[in-house]
Enzyme design. Structure first.
Site, mmCIF file in Angstrom:
data_model
loop_
_atom_site.group_PDB
_atom_site.id
_atom_site.type_symbol
_atom_site.label_atom_id
_atom_site.label_comp_id
_atom_site.label_asym_id
_atom_site.label_seq_id
_atom_site.Cartn_x
_atom_site.Cartn_y
_atom_site.Cartn_z
ATOM 1 N N GLY A 49 1.077 -1.250 -0.012
ATOM 2 C CA GLY A 49 -0.085 -0.084 -0.174
ATOM 3 C C GLY A 49 0.745 1.307 -0.127
ATOM 4 N N SER A 51 1.023 3.732 -2.335
ATOM 5 C CA SER A 51 1.149 4.630 -3.334
ATOM 6 C C SER A 51 0.358 5.966 -2.706
ATOM 7 C CB SER A 51 0.394 4.222 -4.490
ATOM 8 O OG SER A 51 -1.213 3.671 -4.187
ATOM 9 N N GLY A 53 -1.323 8.048 1.304
ATOM 10 C CA GLY A 53 -1.461 8.072 2.734
ATOM 11 C C GLY A 53 -0.286 7.715 3.389
ATOM 12 N N ALA A 141 -5.512 -0.285 2.022
ATOM 13 C CA ALA A 141 -6.894 0.331 2.403
ATOM 14 C C ALA A 141 -7.451 0.037 1.118
ATOM 15 C CB ALA A 141 -6.741 1.980 2.705
ATOM 16 N N TYR A 238 -16.300 5.253 14.072
ATOM 17 C CA TYR A 238 -14.890 5.120 13.752
ATOM 18 C C TYR A 238 -14.576 3.819 14.955
ATOM 19 C CZ TYR A 238 -10.452 4.334 11.608
ATOM 20 O OH TYR A 238 -9.454 3.979 11.070
ATOM 21 N N VAL A 279 -5.387 13.729 6.148
ATOM 22 C CA VAL A 279 -6.353 13.776 5.161
ATOM 23 C C VAL A 279 -5.811 12.773 4.019
ATOM 24 C CG1 VAL A 279 -7.420 15.275 3.349
ATOM 25 C CG2 VAL A 279 -6.575 16.198 5.469
#
Length: 399
Positions: A49, A51, A53, A141, A238, A279
């Site tokens: 993962g 790419s 965040g 994600a 959450y 974000v």
């Protein structure tokens, strides 16, 4: 070649096209902000993962501060003539360019990391080029996952548990940001289990098993999975919702991995890493998170709100032994102390108690949030000529 003039296609937080130069510039800006460190050791890392965040931030800081070698894995779509490539595709190309210029040895695989084929392919590359992995970073994600054993496709959902969730949210559908009301009906047990199957620790365990079976776990290997706890104001949707159930599954998986044979034989370690608010494409889809993050940014200001790269630098310094591990009572690495400081959260709760008035005080924070969302897709980035045609058919690195 596909040279064309493009404009953002946006509705609220959803942007369906990306700008290649903007995405690349956002990567370069993050790269330039990361302090270099002259380490002698060049550990082998596998970043799942990579790419977007925290995965992207962890990859960039690992390269620039610690000279990591290894593989990044993501699942991105190329330009198809109708739509541009995904922003992660363009970001990966930019990372590869920066890495090559700095003499770093990193390869990128575009594949569904949940699949058995991906694990086999990545293990082949590791075996051929790098050898055993010192660090496995799990930062996937995704909205769905196909179980490689059963073929069942599981879909994750963002829902509360037990009762419906009603709370203020940030609405960007008009000319100016406004406060809206979000209502989400509670998730079912079946939806909770499906979310755990996508976002929990099952696939993390499969990766450890695949690497162990090929002899690709180094002595004292460390593996981490990124997670989030967050504030009590967002907890119902959450941490106390379907996503929170999946995160608890991830944390149980870390404990199971620490007692498992593959890690025990290598004197290895597994941790979940609790990062602070950011974000990201994933977080912007969660109701109320945008308004909460806008309030948090207002309270902390530009200097107090820690970037993903700053947090990733802290993580690497801990993993590489330059600073002590910051662990909580559950054995999780904590990077979120700046967010959950009592004084910070008290001020956020004051804004949250009267959200319309709070938004009036936090308008710069709301505008900042939307700017960050646009930047995720390469839009609104400084020093980019958006008024000129741009090449959108960018090749994947190494192809």
């Amino acid at each position: 070649m596909s040279l064309r003039q493009i404009e953002p296609k946006q509705r609220g937080f959803l942007i369906v096209n990306s700008h290649p130069d903007g995405a690349a510039q956002s990567v370069r800006r993050m790269w330039d902000a990361i302090p270099e460190r002259a380490d002698g050791r060049r550990p082998v890392a596998l970043v799942l993962g990579h790419s977007a965040g925290y995965g992207l931030a962890t990859l960039l800081t690992g390269l620039r501060r610690h000279g990591i070698r290894g593989i990044g894995v993501a699942f991105e779509a190329p330009d198809n003539g109708r739509r541009t490539a995904t922003a992660g595709w363009y970001r990966t190309a930019a990372v590869a360019e920066l890495a090559a210029a700095g003499g770093h040895d990193i390869r990128f695989v575009n594949t569904d990391a949940f699949s058995a084929e991906a694990k086999s392919r990545v293990c082949d590359l590791l075996d051929e080029h790098y050898g055993p992995v010192d660090h496995l970073v799990y930062s996937l994600a995704a909205p769905r996952r196909t179980d490689p054993a059963t073929g069942i496709v599981h879909h994750s959902v963002i829902k509360p548990l037990g009762a419906a969730y009603e709370a203020p949210a940030l609405d960007f559908s008009g000319a100016e940001p406004q406060v809206a009301r979000a209502r989400i009906e509670p998730g079912t047990e079946e939806e909770t289990r499906a979310t755990e199957a996508v976002m929990g620790g099952d696939d993390w365990s499969l990766w450890i098993g695949a690497l162990a079976a090929r002899g690709l776990l180094a002595e004292k290997v460390t593996t981490v999975a990124l997670t989030y706890v967050g504030s009590e104001v967002t907890a119902p949707v959450y941490r106390q919702g379907t996503i929170g159930s999946a995160k608890e599954h991830l944390e149980r998986t870390a404990r199971d991995l620490n007692s498992s044979t593959p890690l025990k034989e290598k004197d290895g370690r597994a941790f979940t890493v609790v990062a602070g608010a950011a974000v990201t494409q994933a977080s912007s889809a969660i109701p109320s998170i945008a308004l909460y993050t806008a309030f948090l940014r207002t309270v902390l200001g530009e200097d107090g709100f820690r970037t993903t790269a700053e947090q990733a630098a802290d993580l690497w310094d801990q993993l590489e032994g330059h600073t002590p591990l910051v662990l909580d009572e559950q054995g999780r690495i904590r990077l979120d102390g700046w967010e959950l400081d009592d004084r910070v959260q008290e001020r956020v709760r004051t804004l949250w108690a009267d959200p319309e008035r709070g938004l009036g005080e936090s308008r710069p924070g709301a505008d900042w949030f939307m700017e960050q969302v646009r930047e995720l897709y390469g839009w609104g980035v400084g020093h980019v000529a958006y008024d000129r045609p741009v090449e959108t058919d960018v090749p994947w690195p190494g192809r």
